[in-house]
Motif scaffolding. Structure first.
Motif, PDB file in Angstrom:
ATOM      1  N   THR A   1     -20.547   5.482  -1.329  1.00 46.67           N
ATOM      2  CA  THR A   1     -20.036   6.820  -1.635  1.00 46.67           C
ATOM      3  C   THR A   1     -20.049   7.674  -0.373  1.00 46.67           C
ATOM      4  O   THR A   1     -21.079   7.799   0.290  1.00 46.67           O
ATOM      5  CB  THR A   1     -20.888   7.501  -2.719  1.00 46.67           C
ATOM      6  OG1 THR A   1     -20.850   6.709  -3.914  1.00 46.67           O
ATOM      7  CG2 THR A   1     -20.363   8.896  -3.024  1.00 46.67           C
TER       8      THR A   1
ATOM      9  N   THR B   1     -19.726  11.364   0.749  1.00 45.57           N
ATOM     10  CA  THR B   1     -19.838  12.701   0.174  1.00 45.57           C
ATOM     11  C   THR B   1     -19.420  13.733   1.210  1.00 45.57           C
ATOM     12  O   THR B   1     -20.014  13.825   2.288  1.00 45.57           O
ATOM     13  CB  THR B   1     -21.290  12.966  -0.270  1.00 45.57           C
ATOM     14  OG1 THR B   1     -21.666  11.987  -1.242  1.00 45.57           O
ATOM     15  CG2 THR B   1     -21.425  14.355  -0.860  1.00 45.57           C
TER      16      THR B   1
ATOM     17  N   ASP C   1     -18.982  17.658   1.156  1.00 49.15           N
ATOM     18  CA  ASP C   1     -19.285  18.730   0.223  1.00 49.15           C
ATOM     19  C   ASP C   1     -19.569  20.046   0.951  1.00 49.15           C
ATOM     20  O   ASP C   1     -20.311  20.086   1.943  1.00 49.15           O
ATOM     21  CB  ASP C   1     -20.516  18.353  -0.611  1.00 49.15           C
ATOM     22  CG  ASP C   1     -20.966  19.481  -1.512  1.00 49.15           C
ATOM     23  OD1 ASP C   1     -20.169  19.934  -2.350  1.00 49.15           O
ATOM     24  OD2 ASP C   1     -22.127  19.935  -1.368  1.00 49.15           O
TER      25      ASP C   1
ATOM     26  N   GLN D   1     -15.845   5.145  -2.519  1.00 53.28           N
ATOM     27  CA  GLN D   1     -15.616   6.335  -3.325  1.00 53.28           C
ATOM     28  C   GLN D   1     -15.746   7.551  -2.403  1.00 53.28           C
ATOM     29  O   GLN D   1     -16.813   7.800  -1.841  1.00 53.28           O
ATOM     30  CB  GLN D   1     -16.639   6.422  -4.460  1.00 53.28           C
ATOM     31  CG  GLN D   1     -16.569   5.289  -5.459  1.00 53.28           C
ATOM     32  CD  GLN D   1     -15.280   5.299  -6.260  1.00 53.28           C
ATOM     33  OE1 GLN D   1     -14.783   6.355  -6.663  1.00 53.28           O
ATOM     34  NE2 GLN D   1     -14.740   4.118  -6.493  1.00 53.28           N
TER      35      GLN D   1
ATOM     36  N   GLU E   1     -15.729  11.452  -2.231  1.00 54.35           N
ATOM     37  CA  GLU E   1     -15.885  12.622  -3.092  1.00 54.35           C
ATOM     38  C   GLU E   1     -15.886  13.882  -2.230  1.00 54.35           C
ATOM     39  O   GLU E   1     -16.819  14.136  -1.468  1.00 54.35           O
ATOM     40  CB  GLU E   1     -17.182  12.512  -3.888  1.00 54.35           C
ATOM     41  CG  GLU E   1     -17.202  11.286  -4.797  1.00 54.35           C
ATOM     42  CD  GLU E   1     -18.479  11.150  -5.598  1.00 54.35           C
ATOM     43  OE1 GLU E   1     -19.406  11.969  -5.380  1.00 54.35           O
ATOM     44  OE2 GLU E   1     -18.557  10.235  -6.435  1.00 54.35           O
TER      45      GLU E   1
ATOM     46  N   THR F   1     -15.806  17.855  -2.296  1.00 52.47           N
ATOM     47  CA  THR F   1     -16.112  18.921  -3.243  1.00 52.47           C
ATOM     48  C   THR F   1     -16.381  20.233  -2.517  1.00 52.47           C
ATOM     49  O   THR F   1     -16.848  20.257  -1.379  1.00 52.47           O
ATOM     50  CB  THR F   1     -17.345  18.547  -4.092  1.00 52.47           C
ATOM     51  OG1 THR F   1     -18.434  18.189  -3.230  1.00 52.47           O
ATOM     52  CG2 THR F   1     -17.051  17.361  -4.996  1.00 52.47           C
TER      53      THR F   1
ATOM     54  N   THR G   1     -11.555  11.749  -4.818  1.00 53.41           N
ATOM     55  CA  THR G   1     -11.602  12.885  -5.730  1.00 53.41           C
ATOM     56  C   THR G   1     -11.776  14.162  -4.916  1.00 53.41           C
ATOM     57  O   THR G   1     -12.664  14.238  -4.061  1.00 53.41           O
ATOM     58  CB  THR G   1     -12.770  12.762  -6.723  1.00 53.41           C
ATOM     59  OG1 THR G   1     -12.617  11.567  -7.497  1.00 53.41           O
ATOM     60  CG2 THR G   1     -12.816  13.956  -7.658  1.00 53.41           C
TER      61      THR G   1
ATOM     62  N   ASP H   1     -12.519  17.997  -5.717  1.00 47.93           N
ATOM     63  CA  ASP H   1     -12.961  18.826  -6.834  1.00 47.93           C
ATOM     64  C   ASP H   1     -13.526  20.132  -6.290  1.00 47.93           C
ATOM     65  O   ASP H   1     -14.543  20.151  -5.612  1.00 47.93           O
ATOM     66  CB  ASP H   1     -14.036  18.082  -7.635  1.00 47.93           C
ATOM     67  CG  ASP H   1     -14.343  18.769  -8.960  1.00 47.93           C
ATOM     68  OD1 ASP H   1     -13.891  19.914  -9.163  1.00 47.93           O
ATOM     69  OD2 ASP H   1     -15.023  18.150  -9.801  1.00 47.93           O
TER      70      ASP H   1
END
Length: 713
Positions: A421, A423, A425, A458, A460, A462, A490, A492
């Motif tokens: 993953t 990340t 963010d 993945q 992510e 955010t 993704t 988000d």
């Protein structure tokens, strides 16, 4: 909707603020920066400009103030301060000085300015031009100024372009720790005249398990240190203890426990030579080490880390004026934390992880403030497993760079692609993204790049804020030009303001889900969805809900949207299907689905033989009003007349199809060009066009050389 950051630009001060639910992006800094263009001047403001190779394009805020000799720029002090750092540029091969005035009184001290560390050429890097125009120079004022005082800089003996001034209250020099070994006790010369290299080595050898003390002063080292382990190197503060060295530590391994803090290492690197270890740290500090409170300047790279650096912490440092990276985790980094640092004017990626030889694992870049990397990205993640990029503030990237790049570009082998993953963010990106001269199209503020291999991790993304990107906000690309997939992404929670072209720039096959992404001030259109190479496969954007302000799609994949350009009026005569991604239930040999939308009536798609029904599906990129289809077979007389039974279906989501025109026999005859026209009912709107063929009197397969779709009947 998740909380997102707000970027505030007032009185020339750039900060990132957030509600108490989230930490603000960027580092907590001991100084306050003021942009020269917000100050009073008798000189000339330059910019804004994003053109590679211009002074303004490399400036903070893309603007600066040019002073001829005798001209001034006057700042209002934003806080109490006793020290000043100035980012400036002078013409190549020139030098001069800046006189300093406080409330109209000239100080005895001046700030020397020079082009010595600027105007770097890296001809071996494709797309590079002369760059690295700015430099930084600092001065202890010798007095205190208060918030609201007037501090003026006056150019003398040279034209000086002033970019930004940093006001800082510097604490007094720290005292020597009890039990420490001072380098001066081993013969180091604090005047900077003598060679202190051996004294540093002797102090390190004597202080194993303890502290080497670097008192206030300036120390010259003529060669690098090695064998550094199980020791703390500590200075009296980065404004007080200064080491002059272009190669401070160079070692391939260490047992670890090295702690370096609270002094400056300032080099003499004036050009970038990648074969030279002209770095503050080259190699390994060993496990459980740390670097903090350092001022690093005029080096090739701050930290180029290889080998075992497990659980290294790099925090609260300043990286200024490197000719290449600020910091690069060059493989095998495990549990490394890089946080709270300030980086300005790096000549390559400011912060990078590159998973060469072994993957970087469970490492992070958090709460760093990065400005003006002038040849690459603010933050770049090239491969690695379970990587975190969180709460960073990045501004003013230049050529060949995005604010953040999440990439499988390997450069060389053995490389370890992204996995686990990733990340990303809470990051704030301001004026990031640039024109890539190698691609001749722009790079987005945040780029996901399947350059050498598909994105399987993945990813992510955010709670992102993207402000004033000169081009796009989010880019999905396969930078090697092979159309490898960028998927499992993704996005988000994002706020996009004043993006120059589009919110989403999709240039390769793949898929991403967007939720709670709001955009205002979009320059051209919401989405550019044109995967390359043509027919390599679609890029699927899934609307996860909560999105607003970017629903439109750029209508012409043959052109690039330009900043501020509105979406062109659709050409009523255009073929909506040409060059669009095409898939099929099967194909025969080289007769692949893309041959039906390549604009060449002599090439064709042919399905699997003897297996009716067979279908061809074309993604038009967005929902379109389609009124007419033109179906073709090769015009050659060798293609005898035949009738194909075709059902036309349509879908807006690619999953649920409905019948538009029921099964009908269409006769293709070379006497009439082997062309048939299918009229569609008024009100037909579809994104995904499917032709299902259940019979062919001329061959036991479905066949089309061209499928054309038009918005007019």
């Amino acid at each position: 909707m998740p909380t997102v950051m707000t970027v505030a630009l007032a009185a020339g001060l750039l900060t990132a603020t957030a509600p108490t639910a989230r930490a603000a992006a960027g580092a907590t800094l001991p100084f306050t920066s003021v942009e020269a263009e917000s100050a009073t001047t008798t000189g000339m403001k330059i910019g804004p400009d994003h053109t590679q190779g211009t002074l303004a394009s490399e400036a903070s805020g893309r603007q600066a103030v040019r002073l001829n000799s005798g001209q001034r720029v006057e700042f209002t002090a934003p806080r109490a301060a006793n020290a000043l750092n100035v980012a400036y540029s002078v013409p190549d091969s020139q030098s001069g000085s800046l006189n300093v005035y406080v409330n109209g009184t000239r100080l005895a001290k001046t700030i020397a300015v020079t082009s010595k560390y600027s105007y770097v050429d890296t001809g071996w890097i494709a797309g590079a031009r002369t760059h690295h125009f700015y430099d930084n120079a600092r001065l202890l004022l010798g007095q205190n100024v208060q918030a609201g005082d007037k501090v003026a800089l006056e150019a003398t003996n040279a034209q000086v372009t002033v970019d930004v001034a940093d006001f800082e209250q510097v604490a007094g020099a720290a005292s020597q720790p009890a039990g420490s070994v001072s380098v001066t006790s081993k013969g180091a010369d604090p005047s900077g005249q003598g060679d202190s290299t051996q004294a540093f080595r002797d102090a390190i050898a004597s202080a194993q398990g303890g502290v080497v003390w670097i008192p206030p002063g300036e120390y010259r080292l003529t060669s690098s240190l090695s064998g550094v382990q199980n020791v703390t190197l500590q200075g009296a503060g980065s404004w007080h203890s200064v080491v002059r060295s272009s190669r401070f530590i160079d070692q391939s391994s260490s047992s670890g426990g090295v702690h370096i803090k609270d002094f400056a290492v300032i080099g003499e690197v004036t050009e970038r030579v990648d074969s030279n270890p002209d770095n503050f740290v080259n190699g390994a500090l060993g496990p459980n080490s740390s670097v903090s409170g350092m001022w690093l300047q005029h080096l090739k790279v701050g930290l180029w880390l290889m080998g075992n650096n497990d659980n290294l912490v790099v925090e609260n440092n300043r990286f200024l004026d490197m000719t290449a990276d600020g910091l690069n985790l060059n493989g095998n980094a495990r549990g490394v934390k890089v946080r709270g640092n300030f980086l300005r004017n790096q000549g390559d990626d400011a912060l990078a992880m590159w998973s060469l030889n072994a993957p970087d694992v469970s490492s992070s870049f958090e709460n760093n403030t990065i400005t003006q990397p002038n040849l690459a990205n603010g933050i770049a993640i090239y491969g690695g497993t379970d990587i975190t990029v969180r709460n960073n503030l990045i501004s003013d990237t230049n050529a060949l760079g995005s604010g953040i790049a999440i990439s499988n570009q390997k450069f060389t082998d053995p490389f370890h692609p992204l996995s686990g993953t990733i990340t990303v963010d809470g990051n704030t990106l301001v004026r990031t993204g640039a024109m890539n001269p190698n691609w001749n199209h722009p790079m987005g503020a945040l780029r996901v790049d399947s350059y050498d291999s598909a994105i399987e991790a993945q990813v992510e993304i955010t709670n992102t804020t993207i402000t004033d990107s000169p081009y796009s906000a989010f880019e999905f690309v396969s930078g090697g030009g092979r159309g490898l997939a960028a998927r499992n992404v993704t996005v988000d929670g994002a706020t996009v303001r004043n993006t120059g072209t589009v919110v989403v720039q999709a240039e390769t096959q793949g898929a991403a889900t967007f939720r709670n992404v709001t955009a205002t001030g979009v320059g051209a259109a919401g989405v550019y969805n044109c995967p390359y190479p043509a027919n390599s496969g679609p890029f699927t954007l899934t609307d996860g809900g909560g999105n607003s302000g970017w629903s439109s799609t750029w209508s012409d994949c043959s052109t690039w949207p330009q900043p501020g350009q509105s979406n062109p009026d659709p050409d009523p005569a255009r073929n909506l299907a040409k060059g669009r991604p095409a898939t099929a239930t099967g194909s025969q040999d080289i007769y692949t689905p893309g041959k039906a939308v390549d604009g060449d009536a002599n090439s064709y798609w042919e399905s699997v033989n003897n297996a009716f029904p067979q279908s061809l599906t074309i993604d038009l990129g967005s929902s379109e009003a389609v009124r007419r289809l033109v179906l073709k077979l090769p015009p050659s007389s060798a293609w005898g007349a035949r009738t194909q039974t075709v059902t036309v279906l349509g879908s807006t989501d690619g999953s649920n199809f409905s019948t538009v025109v029921g099964a009908t026999g269409y006769r293709f005859d070379p006497a009439t060009g082997n062309t048939v026209t299918v009229a569609l009912p008024g009100g037909t709107a579809l994104r995904h066009l499917r032709l299902s063929v259940s019979a062919n009197t001329g061959w036991p397969a479905a066949q089309f050389s061209e499928v054309e779709a038009y918005p007019t009947s």
